[in-house]
Enzyme design. Structure first.
Site, PDB file in Angstrom:
ATOM      1  N   CYS A 144      35.647  39.725  45.635  1.00 15.69           N
ATOM      2  CA  CYS A 144      35.386  40.451  44.385  1.00 15.69           C
ATOM      3  C   CYS A 144      34.292  39.718  43.619  1.00 15.69           C
ATOM      4  CB  CYS A 144      36.663  40.624  43.568  1.00 15.69           C
ATOM      5  SG  CYS A 144      37.610  39.114  43.320  1.00 15.69           S
ATOM      6  N   SER A 145      34.622  39.144  42.474  1.00 17.06           N
ATOM      7  CA  SER A 145      33.598  38.415  41.708  1.00 17.06           C
ATOM      8  C   SER A 145      34.236  37.349  40.834  1.00 17.06           C
ATOM      9  CB  SER A 145      32.790  39.387  40.841  1.00 17.06           C
ATOM     10  OG  SER A 145      33.662  40.108  39.973  1.00 17.06           O
ATOM     11  N   CYS A 146      35.283  36.703  41.329  1.00 14.38           N
ATOM     12  CA  CYS A 146      36.021  35.720  40.537  1.00 14.38           C
ATOM     13  C   CYS A 146      35.195  34.465  40.273  1.00 14.38           C
ATOM     14  CB  CYS A 146      37.312  35.330  41.249  1.00 14.38           C
ATOM     15  SG  CYS A 146      38.507  36.676  41.389  1.00 14.38           S
ATOM     16  N   CYS A 166      32.371  34.553  45.535  1.00 16.36           N
ATOM     17  CA  CYS A 166      33.668  35.190  45.743  1.00 16.36           C
ATOM     18  C   CYS A 166      33.399  36.398  46.628  1.00 16.36           C
ATOM     19  CB  CYS A 166      34.302  35.616  44.419  1.00 16.36           C
ATOM     20  SG  CYS A 166      35.926  36.392  44.633  1.00 16.36           S
TER      21      CYS A 166
END
Length: 201
Positions: free
Chosen positions: A107-109, A104
């Protein structure tokens, strides 16, 4: 003048407490919500969910086909659900000629209700930026050396779509039960940064 607390150097717990206080003051955080959600996430949003899907796909060709066609439906078939903001799960099949890995970049999805919460390294800017530009190098640094004749595909999570990798099954595990197979499937394998090892957990 309103006295604002400087949280720039605050620790995670202090910042979390400050956010909770603001939400509660504005009436946006029901009493007990954080504790209830944390308890639910700890028992529901776990890597074991995706591991069970992978194990079933390895042992049930019909389920495997359904999972590759409709990951969301395949997850729900096993009783797994998704938050309202990411309703689509796409399953990416690794083969002898194609290796998939997810990231991602914004972000960090992740599909956290299926493969668990994002690990620390997945959230780091270096992984999120370099994986797209230096895929093979980054994976090699993480211990996974992809052969030159294998196509490497990098999938970037979108606002409504989450991914999980269906890793290759170790040949020596053919004939194992789904329960035993689920025990060797790791989050790293479902992200695509590691193979599945055949050692029983």
């Amino acid at each position: 003048m309103t006295n604002h607390t400087d949280l720039s150097a605050a620790g995670l717990e202090q910042r979390t407490a400050a956010l909770e206080a603001v939400f509660q003051r504005k009436g946006n955080l029901p009493d007990g919500f954080v504790d209830d959600f944390s308890a639910m996430a700890g028992t529901t949003f776990v890597t074991a969910n995706g591991a069970r899907m992978v194990a079933r796909a390895w042992t049930d060709p019909d389920y495997r086909a359904r999972m590759l066609q409709d990951g969301t439906g395949a997850a729900r078939e096993m009783g797994f659900e998704f938050p309202a903001w990411h309703q689509k799960l796409t399953v990416l099949e690794n083969t002898d000629k194609v290796h998939n890995v997810i990231v991602c970049t914004l972000c960090s999805c992740t599909a956290y209700s299926i493969i668990g919460g994002a690990p620390g390294w997945y959230k780091e800017f270096e992984y999120r930026s370099r994986l797209v530009r230096e895929s093979r190098t980054v994976l090699k640094e993480m211990g996974l050396d992809i052969a030159d004749d294998v196509e490497l595909r990098v999938w970037d999570t979108t606002a409504d779509t989450r991914y999980m990798v269906l890793p290759l099954q170790p040949p020596e595990t053919v004939g194992w039960s789904a329960e035993d197979l689920a025990g060797i499937v790791t989050q790293d394998a479902m992200i695509g940064v590691a193979p599945v090892a055949s050692a029983r957990s």
